[in-house]
Design a protein around this motif. Structure first.
Motif, mmCIF file in Angstrom:
data_model
loop_
_atom_site.group_PDB
_atom_site.id
_atom_site.type_symbol
_atom_site.label_atom_id
_atom_site.label_comp_id
_atom_site.label_asym_id
_atom_site.label_seq_id
_atom_site.Cartn_x
_atom_site.Cartn_y
_atom_site.Cartn_z
ATOM 1 N N PHE A 88 -2.026 17.944 -3.544
ATOM 2 C CA PHE A 88 -0.892 18.267 -2.683
ATOM 3 C C PHE A 88 -1.031 17.827 -1.206
ATOM 4 C CE2 PHE A 88 1.567 20.924 -0.134
ATOM 5 C CZ PHE A 88 3.110 20.514 -0.083
ATOM 6 N N GLY A 89 -2.283 18.471 -0.850
ATOM 7 C CA GLY A 89 -2.618 18.310 0.477
ATOM 8 C C GLY A 89 -3.213 16.896 0.704
ATOM 9 N N GLN A 90 -3.619 15.902 -0.253
ATOM 10 C CA GLN A 90 -4.004 14.624 0.187
ATOM 11 C C GLN A 90 -2.600 13.634 0.165
ATOM 12 O OE1 GLN A 90 -6.513 14.537 -3.372
ATOM 13 N NE2 GLN A 90 -7.825 13.296 -1.920
ATOM 14 N N MET A 91 -1.515 14.454 -0.614
ATOM 15 C CA MET A 91 -0.149 13.449 -0.135
ATOM 16 C C MET A 91 0.173 13.882 1.142
ATOM 17 S SD MET A 91 3.224 14.224 -0.231
ATOM 18 C CE MET A 91 3.664 16.033 -1.231
ATOM 19 N N ILE A 92 0.046 14.984 1.581
ATOM 20 C CA ILE A 92 0.752 15.378 2.886
ATOM 21 C C ILE A 92 -0.395 14.449 3.969
ATOM 22 C CG2 ILE A 92 0.787 16.982 4.853
ATOM 23 C CD1 ILE A 92 3.072 17.271 2.424
ATOM 24 N N LEU A 93 -1.580 14.435 3.857
ATOM 25 C CA LEU A 93 -2.304 13.831 4.787
ATOM 26 C C LEU A 93 -2.001 12.379 4.751
ATOM 27 C CD1 LEU A 93 -4.977 14.113 6.599
ATOM 28 C CD2 LEU A 93 -6.299 13.501 4.634
ATOM 29 N N ASN A 94 -1.563 11.840 3.477
ATOM 30 C CA ASN A 94 -1.151 10.377 3.680
ATOM 31 C C ASN A 94 -0.068 10.015 3.945
ATOM 32 O OD1 ASN A 94 -2.290 7.893 2.793
ATOM 33 N ND2 ASN A 94 -1.023 7.930 1.103
ATOM 34 N N GLY A 95 0.771 11.046 4.723
ATOM 35 C CA GLY A 95 2.188 10.690 5.122
ATOM 36 C C GLY A 95 3.376 10.701 4.257
ATOM 37 N N GLY A 96 3.180 11.596 2.952
ATOM 38 C CA GLY A 96 4.100 11.867 2.228
ATOM 39 C C GLY A 96 4.017 10.923 1.075
ATOM 40 N N GLU A 97 3.060 10.056 1.035
ATOM 41 C CA GLU A 97 2.964 8.986 -0.160
ATOM 42 C C GLU A 97 1.580 9.508 -0.946
ATOM 43 O OE1 GLU A 97 2.939 4.195 -0.974
ATOM 44 O OE2 GLU A 97 3.082 5.149 1.034
ATOM 45 N N TRP A 98 1.690 9.203 -2.180
ATOM 46 C CA TRP A 98 0.290 9.382 -2.978
ATOM 47 C C TRP A 98 0.457 8.142 -4.093
ATOM 48 C CZ3 TRP A 98 -4.087 10.574 -1.573
ATOM 49 C CH2 TRP A 98 -4.982 10.528 -2.411
ATOM 50 N N ASN A 99 -0.537 7.698 -4.421
ATOM 51 C CA ASN A 99 -0.638 6.669 -5.471
ATOM 52 C C ASN A 99 0.368 5.941 -5.625
ATOM 53 O OD1 ASN A 99 -3.414 7.390 -6.436
ATOM 54 N ND2 ASN A 99 -2.886 9.041 -7.704
ATOM 55 N N GLY A 100 0.950 5.321 -4.597
ATOM 56 C CA GLY A 100 2.135 4.348 -4.771
ATOM 57 C C GLY A 100 3.423 5.156 -4.674
ATOM 58 N N HIS A 101 3.554 6.273 -4.936
ATOM 59 C CA HIS A 101 4.810 6.991 -5.022
ATOM 60 C C HIS A 101 5.236 7.745 -3.811
ATOM 61 C CE1 HIS A 101 7.976 9.030 -6.817
ATOM 62 N NE2 HIS A 101 7.671 10.127 -6.341
ATOM 63 N N ARG A 102 6.258 7.723 -3.256
ATOM 64 C CA ARG A 102 6.635 8.244 -1.732
ATOM 65 C C ARG A 102 7.267 9.552 -2.223
ATOM 66 N NH1 ARG A 102 6.185 8.522 3.342
ATOM 67 N NH2 ARG A 102 4.903 6.643 3.083
ATOM 68 N N TYR A 103 6.906 10.696 -1.894
ATOM 69 C CA TYR A 103 7.552 11.900 -2.077
ATOM 70 C C TYR A 103 8.461 12.255 -0.985
ATOM 71 C CZ TYR A 103 4.266 12.308 -5.707
ATOM 72 O OH TYR A 103 3.401 11.955 -7.109
ATOM 73 N N ILE A 104 8.004 12.215 0.306
ATOM 74 C CA ILE A 104 9.035 12.517 1.293
ATOM 75 C C ILE A 104 8.845 11.542 2.469
ATOM 76 C CG2 ILE A 104 9.363 14.944 1.130
ATOM 77 C CD1 ILE A 104 7.099 15.348 3.036
ATOM 78 N N SER A 105 9.951 11.126 3.276
ATOM 79 C CA SER A 105 9.868 10.160 4.260
ATOM 80 C C SER A 105 8.788 10.484 5.510
ATOM 81 C CB SER A 105 10.982 9.778 4.809
ATOM 82 O OG SER A 105 11.554 10.991 5.663
ATOM 83 N N LYS A 106 8.451 9.481 6.076
ATOM 84 C CA LYS A 106 7.581 9.909 7.515
ATOM 85 C C LYS A 106 8.316 10.789 8.309
ATOM 86 C CE LYS A 106 4.598 5.869 7.085
ATOM 87 N NZ LYS A 106 4.074 4.810 7.735
ATOM 88 N N GLU A 107 9.624 10.599 8.387
ATOM 89 C CA GLU A 107 10.691 11.357 9.270
ATOM 90 C C GLU A 107 10.436 12.551 8.757
ATOM 91 O OE1 GLU A 107 11.131 7.219 9.780
ATOM 92 O OE2 GLU A 107 11.278 8.583 7.667
#
Length: 384
Positions: A286-305
């Motif tokens: 979960f933290g890695q997804m946040i560190l990566n700007g809301g995206e992980w393994n090619g899937h965007r969870y939340i926008s950068k905004e």
């Protein structure tokens, strides 16, 4: 036998290309930073994780999941992460903001009519002597940033915090008088985060826990993150500890904020502000997804905004506490702790996700310094 089985699982994971352990030197470095606290009986045990955007760099264990039985901590041990649930809940709410189904500056009463006509408490010497209309109604942004004026919890949330279904709990908050004008102060409020999650339910048409599983936990592979640990997960649950007599040594305890048995779905309800159990690996991704700007393994969870809004200060400048939407924020990192001393830090400056899982209601001696010792050693070992 169980420890050997877990060891073999880790070996198989490494063979499959999943990195759980780093080279020997940094692993020993992190362990060495915490071992003295265990030896002085100031820390029962811990599981720590360090990761960057590329991989998990290290998972270290130290001490005991059960001090009395001398059961060593294992990498997949489970912990009540308590308020570390808050940024996960906020992330789910922001998914619906991205979809245009929720607006941060909308009134809460737009989605939850029970909040219409909510009053502001008139306080004298800390006691309520009357009520009046607030200058404005509370908003979604307010409840996610602890600036709504809602109390920490409602009187009905006794004897445990997980005793009420979400819809019923939120209706009790709507009946409470606000403690300050919305947007003008900060009061850490489980009630606010729970209210945001109830809005999620109304807007999405899904139960909060189902939304979390379908939209966040399952896609990220957080298979050990749950409100109701099953039998096998309870077997991996680290025992909770508090300081012994005269604040020396450690004494095991039950988590008084929660109803037991933990797998009881009839009497325990999901608490968006602090009900989750999880592992270092799950919290780490979960933290890695946040560190990566809301995206992980090619899937965007939340926008950068949306991520920027979550991880930027939302509290008034006159307030000492710097808090975003579901996250504590400072200039270099965002993160959140839990009631039993767990911690997640997304360190933007060093490009690291740091997870610290313990199960302590207070520490004897200098045990509370163990978190800082872990972070300092991990940054020294793994920062680029």
């Amino acid at each position: 036998m169980i420890s050997r089985f877990r060891f073999l699982l880790a070996v198989f994971a490494l063979a499959a290309g999943t990195t759980f352990l780093s080279a020997e030197k940094p692993v020993m470095s992190v362990t060495a930073a915490l071992q003295p606290y265990v030896e002085k009986q100031e820390l029962a045990g811990a599981v720590t994780l360090a990761a960057n955007l590329e991989k998990v760099l290290d998972v270290s264990t130290v001490g005991y999941a059960d001090v009395e039985a001398k059961t060593p901590m294992e990498q997949d041990d489970l912990f009540w992460i308590a308020s570390m649930t808050k940024p996960m809940t906020a992330t789910a709410v922001m998914m619906l903001v991205d979809e245009g189904k929720i607006k941060l500056d909308d009134a809460v009463e737009k989605y939850l009519p029970e909040f219409k006509g909510q009053k502001l408490a008139i306080l004298e010497d800390g006691k309520q002597v009357g009520t009046k209309a607030p200058a404005r109604v509370i908003t979604v942004r307010d409840v996610l940033s602890h600036t709504s004026g809602l109390p920490f919890k409602a009187p009905e949330e006794e004897p445990t915090l997980d005793a009420l279904p979400l819809e019923k709990a939120v209706k009790t908050y709507a009946a409470q008088a606000l403690l300050f004008e919305p947007g003008r102060d900060f009061l850490y409020s489980n009630a606010g985060i729970n209210t945001a999650a109830r809005i999620l339910e109304v807007v999405s048409g899904m139960a909060y826990e189902d939304f979390m599983n379908k939209r966040l936990f399952e896609p990220l592979g957080m298979m050990d993150t749950t409100f109701w640990p099953n039998e096998s997960q309870v077997a991996r649950l680290a025992k909770a500890y508090q300081p012994g007599a005269d604040k020396k040594g450690l004494v095991s305890m039950l988590v008084s904020q929660l109803h037991y048995p933990l797998g009881d779905r009839a009497k325990r309800f999901p608490m968006p502000a602090g009900g989750l159990f999880s592992t270092a690996k799950d919290v780490g991704v979960f933290g890695q997804m946040i560190l990566n700007g809301g995206e992980w393994n090619g899937h965007r969870y939340i926008s950068k905004e949306s991520l920027e809004a979550m991880t930027s200060r939302q509290t008034p400048a006159a307030v000492a506490r710097s808090y975003g939407l579901g996250w504590a924020v400072d200039s270099d990192s965002v993160g959140h702790g839990g009631a039993f001393a767990t911690n997640l830090s997304v360190d933007k400056k060093h490009g690291l996700v740091l997870v610290y899982l313990v199960q302590h209601s207070g520490f004897p001696g200098e045990g509370k310094k163990a978190l800082g010792a872990f972070k300092s050693r991990a940054i020294k070992a793994f920062a680029k």
